[in-house]
Design a protein around this motif. Sequence first.
Motif, PDB file in Angstrom:
ATOM      1  N   GLU A 131       0.232   7.600   4.457  1.00  0.00           N
ATOM      2  CA  GLU A 131       0.317   7.264   5.874  1.00  0.00           C
ATOM      3  C   GLU A 131      -0.302   5.895   6.111  1.00  0.00           C
ATOM      4  N   VAL A 132       0.283   5.173   7.060  1.00  0.00           N
ATOM      5  CA  VAL A 132      -0.252   3.878   7.473  1.00  0.00           C
ATOM      6  C   VAL A 132      -0.344   3.876   8.996  1.00  0.00           C
ATOM      7  N   TYR A 133      -1.462   3.387   9.490  1.00  0.00           N
ATOM      8  CA  TYR A 133      -1.660   3.232  10.934  1.00  0.00           C
ATOM      9  C   TYR A 133      -1.864   1.755  11.235  1.00  0.00           C
ATOM     10  N   PHE A 134      -1.142   1.249  12.233  1.00  0.00           N
ATOM     11  CA  PHE A 134      -1.328  -0.117  12.726  1.00  0.00           C
ATOM     12  C   PHE A 134      -2.050  -0.033  14.060  1.00  0.00           C
ATOM     13  N   GLY A 135      -3.032  -0.914  14.246  1.00  0.00           N
ATOM     14  CA  GLY A 135      -3.817  -0.932  15.478  1.00  0.00           C
ATOM     15  C   GLY A 135      -5.207  -0.359  15.270  1.00  0.00           C
ATOM     16  N   ILE A 136      -5.567  -0.134  13.998  1.00  0.00           N
ATOM     17  CA  ILE A 136      -6.876   0.431  13.670  1.00  0.00           C
ATOM     18  C   ILE A 136      -7.479  -0.376  12.520  1.00  0.00           C
ATOM     19  N   ARG A 137      -8.706  -0.841  12.708  1.00  0.00           N
ATOM     20  CA  ARG A 137      -9.386  -1.625  11.668  1.00  0.00           C
ATOM     21  C   ARG A 137      -9.774  -0.755  10.488  1.00  0.00           C
ATOM     22  N   ASN A 138     -10.079  -1.408   9.353  1.00  0.00           N
ATOM     23  CA  ASN A 138     -10.495  -0.692   8.134  1.00  0.00           C
ATOM     24  C   ASN A 138     -11.701   0.196   8.354  1.00  0.00           C
ATOM     25  N   ASN A 197      12.244  -2.732   1.659  1.00  0.00           N
ATOM     26  CA  ASN A 197      11.410  -3.289   0.594  1.00  0.00           C
ATOM     27  C   ASN A 197      10.863  -2.282  -0.405  1.00  0.00           C
ATOM     28  N   ILE A 198      11.240  -1.033  -0.295  1.00  0.00           N
ATOM     29  CA  ILE A 198      10.749  -0.028  -1.240  1.00  0.00           C
ATOM     30  C   ILE A 198      11.946   0.624  -1.917  1.00  0.00           C
ATOM     31  N   GLU A 199      11.903   0.644  -3.237  1.00  0.00           N
ATOM     32  CA  GLU A 199      12.936   1.299  -4.043  1.00  0.00           C
ATOM     33  C   GLU A 199      12.271   2.360  -4.898  1.00  0.00           C
ATOM     34  N   PRO A 200      12.852   3.533  -5.070  1.00  0.00           N
ATOM     35  CA  PRO A 200      14.063   3.967  -4.404  1.00  0.00           C
ATOM     36  C   PRO A 200      13.849   4.048  -2.901  1.00  0.00           C
ATOM     37  N   LYS A 201      14.958   3.977  -2.170  1.00  0.00           N
ATOM     38  CA  LYS A 201      14.916   3.927  -0.702  1.00  0.00           C
ATOM     39  C   LYS A 201      14.134   5.090  -0.114  1.00  0.00           C
ATOM     40  N   ILE A 202      13.358   4.771   0.907  1.00  0.00           N
ATOM     41  CA  ILE A 202      12.712   5.798   1.714  1.00  0.00           C
ATOM     42  C   ILE A 202      13.090   5.533   3.164  1.00  0.00           C
ATOM     43  N   TYR A 203      13.025   6.555   3.962  1.00  0.00           N
ATOM     44  CA  TYR A 203      13.335   6.441   5.379  1.00  0.00           C
ATOM     45  C   TYR A 203      12.130   6.967   6.150  1.00  0.00           C
ATOM     46  N   ALA A 220       0.829  -1.208   0.000  1.00  0.00           N
ATOM     47  CA  ALA A 220       0.000   0.000   0.000  1.00  0.00           C
ATOM     48  C   ALA A 220       0.864   1.259   0.000  1.00  0.00           C
ATOM     49  N   ILE A 221       1.947   1.250   0.773  1.00  0.00           N
ATOM     50  CA  ILE A 221       2.850   2.404   0.810  1.00  0.00           C
ATOM     51  C   ILE A 221       3.451   2.651  -0.569  1.00  0.00           C
ATOM     52  N   ALA A 222       3.921   1.592  -1.205  1.00  0.00           N
ATOM     53  CA  ALA A 222       4.506   1.736  -2.544  1.00  0.00           C
ATOM     54  C   ALA A 222       3.488   2.318  -3.516  1.00  0.00           C
ATOM     55  N   ALA A 223       2.248   1.838  -3.448  1.00  0.00           N
ATOM     56  CA  ALA A 223       1.202   2.347  -4.335  1.00  0.00           C
ATOM     57  C   ALA A 223       0.913   3.824  -4.067  1.00  0.00           C
ATOM     58  N   MET A 224       0.829   4.198  -2.780  1.00  0.00           N
ATOM     59  CA  MET A 224       0.571   5.600  -2.435  1.00  0.00           C
ATOM     60  C   MET A 224       1.706   6.494  -2.913  1.00  0.00           C
ATOM     61  N   LEU A 225       2.937   6.051  -2.713  1.00  0.00           N
ATOM     62  CA  LEU A 225       4.082   6.855  -3.133  1.00  0.00           C
ATOM     63  C   LEU A 225       4.132   6.994  -4.647  1.00  0.00           C
ATOM     64  N   ASN A 226       3.839   5.925  -5.366  1.00  0.00           N
ATOM     65  CA  ASN A 226       3.848   5.979  -6.829  1.00  0.00           C
ATOM     66  C   ASN A 226       2.780   6.918  -7.370  1.00  0.00           C
ATOM     67  N   LYS A 227       1.627   6.935  -6.750  1.00  0.00           N
ATOM     68  CA  LYS A 227       0.517   7.749  -7.259  1.00  0.00           C
ATOM     69  C   LYS A 227       0.522   9.174  -6.707  1.00  0.00           C
TER      70      LYS A 227
END
Length: 88
Positions: A36-43, A67-73, A24-31
């Motif tokens: 942003e991603v939150y863990f601990g919250i349902r859909n 796991n994402i190229e080009p590198k992100i931090y 999902a992060i890769a898709a958001m960055l590409n588009k």
Amino acid sequence: MEFRESETLELKKTTSELKEAIVAIAAMLNKHGKGEVYFGIRNDGEVLGQEVSDKTLRGVSQAISDNIEPKIYPLVQNFSAMGRQCIH
């Protein structure tokens, strides 16, 4: 705070969904070039909470940057929502 998924916001129940979050992060960055991603919250926006330790935060950050190229931090941090610990 109300949470609702969008093209630049992804909600995951736990870090067990980390692989899906990376996709999902890769898709958001590409588009959109951001996201942003939150863990601990349902859909549906319900805050479940998540056990959060320094090791968990480092692991999430490392998995994303490995796991994402080009590198992100990414900025991965603990936060409290409705009295429960989550990861942003």
